[in-house]
Scaffold this active site. Structure first.
Site, mmCIF file in Angstrom:
data_model
loop_
_atom_site.group_PDB
_atom_site.id
_atom_site.type_symbol
_atom_site.label_atom_id
_atom_site.label_comp_id
_atom_site.label_asym_id
_atom_site.label_seq_id
_atom_site.Cartn_x
_atom_site.Cartn_y
_atom_site.Cartn_z
ATOM 1 N N LYS A 76 -16.094 17.052 0.389
ATOM 2 C CA LYS A 76 -15.700 15.732 -0.113
ATOM 3 C C LYS A 76 -16.898 15.191 -0.875
ATOM 4 C CE LYS A 76 -12.138 12.860 0.511
ATOM 5 N NZ LYS A 76 -10.739 13.137 0.801
ATOM 6 N N GLY A 108 0.751 -0.059 4.448
ATOM 7 C CA GLY A 108 0.244 0.327 3.118
ATOM 8 C C GLY A 108 1.335 0.981 2.296
ATOM 9 N N VAL A 109 1.878 0.213 1.331
ATOM 10 C CA VAL A 109 3.004 0.727 0.545
ATOM 11 C C VAL A 109 2.497 1.124 -0.841
ATOM 12 C CG1 VAL A 109 5.451 0.327 0.080
ATOM 13 C CG2 VAL A 109 4.290 -1.110 1.729
ATOM 14 N N GLY A 110 1.496 2.017 -0.864
ATOM 15 C CA GLY A 110 0.882 2.442 -2.115
ATOM 16 C C GLY A 110 1.441 3.762 -2.609
ATOM 17 N N VAL A 134 1.288 6.747 -1.585
ATOM 18 C CA VAL A 134 1.949 7.575 -0.573
ATOM 19 C C VAL A 134 3.001 6.766 0.197
ATOM 20 C CG1 VAL A 134 1.611 8.963 1.509
ATOM 21 C CG2 VAL A 134 -0.098 9.043 -0.313
HETATM 22 N N1 LIG Z 1 -2.828 10.116 -2.205
HETATM 23 C C1 LIG Z 1 -2.844 11.221 -1.493
HETATM 24 O O1 LIG Z 1 -2.327 12.271 -1.892
HETATM 25 C C2 LIG Z 1 -3.473 11.214 -0.113
HETATM 26 C C3 LIG Z 1 -3.653 12.437 0.554
HETATM 27 C C4 LIG Z 1 -4.176 12.438 1.847
HETATM 28 C C5 LIG Z 1 -4.542 11.233 2.438
HETATM 29 N N2 LIG Z 1 -4.387 10.068 1.756
HETATM 30 C C6 LIG Z 1 -4.777 8.832 2.412
HETATM 31 O O2 LIG Z 1 -3.615 8.014 2.588
HETATM 32 C C7 LIG Z 1 -3.965 6.628 2.447
HETATM 33 C C8 LIG Z 1 -3.124 6.002 1.347
HETATM 34 O O3 LIG Z 1 -3.370 6.675 0.121
HETATM 35 P P1 LIG Z 1 -2.707 6.160 -1.221
HETATM 36 O O4 LIG Z 1 -3.000 7.208 -2.243
HETATM 37 O O5 LIG Z 1 -1.296 5.736 -0.962
HETATM 38 O O6 LIG Z 1 -3.587 4.862 -1.501
HETATM 39 P P2 LIG Z 1 -3.163 3.568 -2.369
HETATM 40 O O7 LIG Z 1 -4.429 2.873 -2.671
HETATM 41 O O8 LIG Z 1 -2.240 3.939 -3.474
HETATM 42 O O9 LIG Z 1 -2.310 2.693 -1.329
HETATM 43 C C9 LIG Z 1 -2.872 2.060 -0.215
HETATM 44 C C10 LIG Z 1 -2.078 0.781 0.025
HETATM 45 O O10 LIG Z 1 -2.552 0.207 1.259
HETATM 46 C C11 LIG Z 1 -2.741 -1.183 1.055
HETATM 47 N N3 LIG Z 1 -3.718 -1.624 2.055
HETATM 48 C C12 LIG Z 1 -5.073 -1.507 2.021
HETATM 49 N N4 LIG Z 1 -5.601 -2.001 3.159
HETATM 50 C C13 LIG Z 1 -4.566 -2.414 3.923
HETATM 51 C C14 LIG Z 1 -4.457 -2.989 5.210
HETATM 52 N N5 LIG Z 1 -5.546 -3.246 5.959
HETATM 53 N N6 LIG Z 1 -3.231 -3.305 5.704
HETATM 54 C C15 LIG Z 1 -2.122 -3.051 4.968
HETATM 55 N N7 LIG Z 1 -2.167 -2.503 3.721
HETATM 56 C C16 LIG Z 1 -3.365 -2.189 3.222
HETATM 57 C C17 LIG Z 1 -3.160 -1.325 -0.384
HETATM 58 O O11 LIG Z 1 -2.913 -2.630 -0.880
HETATM 59 C C18 LIG Z 1 -2.258 -0.263 -1.059
HETATM 60 O O12 LIG Z 1 -0.997 -0.790 -1.409
HETATM 61 C C19 LIG Z 1 -5.469 6.612 2.179
HETATM 62 O O13 LIG Z 1 -6.132 6.457 3.414
HETATM 63 C C20 LIG Z 1 -5.751 7.989 1.615
HETATM 64 O O14 LIG Z 1 -7.088 8.387 1.856
HETATM 65 C C21 LIG Z 1 -3.838 10.033 0.506
#
Ligand SMILES: NC(=O)c1ccc[n+]([C@@H]2O[C@H](COP(=O)([O-])OP(=O)(O)OC[C@H]3O[C@@H](n4cnc5c(N)ncnc54)[C@H](O)[C@@H]3O)[C@@H](O)[C@H]2O)c1
Length: 349
Positions: A79, A181-183, A185
């Protein structure tokens, strides 16, 4: 300032460069190359201190070794962290990623990078201009783009496996799932679950995002500070790490924890606290491997979409094995998953 962290870490190497033009610490952490090159994303973030950045990178790199081994990929764990004073844009961002590409290239393929927090497929294109070991470039640049959909798919299959183990049927009809977290993923995961008839409970620090998803997909919204203590069948952390701690675990009112966030446990021993409370924990590095599976399958192994999807679905099989080992031996699911990883690493040595 890094001595103590490095002394306690069991990884292989850390490449450190201070990039003066961007006042940025570049920290490439390669935890293990036993099963293949150390692979994992590059996270760009503002940290209070370089020490905090290194701690994040070391912990995330170790988790990548476990993730890639548990997923059966020919990859080790790594990483990288870019500890920036503020998130750069425009030409400054491009130049930072070019210089970073030079650093990664100087490691001659020991480390393979990809997107992570605050880095995008376009950034990977820029890095790829200087370096060969890059996953997740845009399709125009010959990559497979964002892997977030595959991560969401894997979490979905993992939730099915956990529900089957806990309730005796994989059906999600009527099961309540709280997505934190509705981002990138969490949103496609919510869509998947809605199609299966789950009752969605959504939360996000971006309230508008949570409300929009709830009104489009059906479901209710809870405030972020209420999420942990909200009653549900499945709690799915898809936001930040460290959500499961000695402080939060006693307040959980769920039967299952299964989500995408990396490093959900504040401390490794928190897996035991979940076990003692009778909460079925899907180890994060097992259930959230869909993204790296996507990249390795399509870009490293040259497989097609169907083969990639089959690998992502197999996350459910690995999890079922984890649950069965844990149940038959009376150990936590975290301990059971760690054992599978140790066996795969031992076989690869
Ligand atoms: N994107 C990938 O393929 C991937 C792969 C493995 C792990 N992850 C992990 O999954 C998680 C989400 O990834 P992502 O790509 O969807 O990120 P993202 O930034 O697109 O979405 C994260 C969401 O969580 C919200 N958020 C942040 N802090 C919060 C809290 N305390 N309470 C509620 N909501 C909160 C943000 O506003 C955002 O909408 C991360 O921890 C990331 O490391 C992602």
């Amino acid at each position: 300032m890094f001595e103590e962290l490095l002394r306690e870490w069991d990884g292989e190497l850390v490449a450190v460069r201070y990039d003066a033009p961007a006042r940025t610490w570049m920290l490439v952490c390669v935890h293990s190359t036993v099963l293949g090159p150390g692979a994992g994303g590059t996270r760009m973030n503002v940290y209070a201190t370089p020490h905090d950045a290194l701690r994040d990178g070391l912990r995330l790199a170790s988790a990548m070794t476990s993730k890639n081994a548990a997923a059966g990929l020919p990859l080790g764990g790594g990483k990288a962290v870019l500890a920036v004073p503020s998130i750069p844009t425009g030409q400054a961002r491009r130049e930072l990623f070019l210089r970073y590409g030079d650093l990664v290239e100087s490691l001659h393929g020991t480390y393979w990078t990809a997107c992570d927090m605050n880095t995008t497929p376009r950034d990977m294109d820029v890095i790829g201009g200087r370096c060969r070991s890059v996953f997740g470039k845009t399709a125009e640049a010959g990559g497979s783009g964002s892997s977030a959909f595959s991560t969401a798919d894997g979490v979905f299959h993992g939730i099915c496996a956990a529900v089957a183990h806990a309730f005796g049927s994989p059906s999600l009809e009527g099961r309540s799932v709280l997505i934190q977290g509705v981002g990138a993923v969490g949103r496609p995961l919510a869509e998947h679950l809605a199609r299966e008839g789950s009752r969605l409970i959504l939360t996000d620090v971006d309230e508008v995002r949570a409300k929009e998803a709830a009104s489009e997909l059906g479901g209710e919204v809870v405030a972020p500070e209420e999420a942990v203590a909200t009653a549900c069948d499945v709690f799915s952390p898809c936001a930040t790490g460290g959500v499961l701690s000695a402080e939060t675990i006693p307040r959980l009112r769920c039967r299952i924890v299964a989500g995408a966030a990396n490093n959900q446990l504040a401390e490794p021993r928190d897996a035991e606290l979940l076990h003692e409370r009778g909460i079925l924990y899907a180890p994060d590095y097992v259930v959230n491997a869909g993204g790296i599976i996507h990249l390795a399958s399509l870009e490293l192994l040259g497989e097609d979409e169907a083969a990639k999807d089959a690998r992502v679905r197999a996350i459910a099989d690995t999890l079922t094995r984890v649950f069965e080992i844990a149940a038959s031996e009376g150990i936590s699911t975290g301990a059971a998953a760690d054992r599978i990883v140790r066996e795969r690493l031992a076989a690869g040595r």
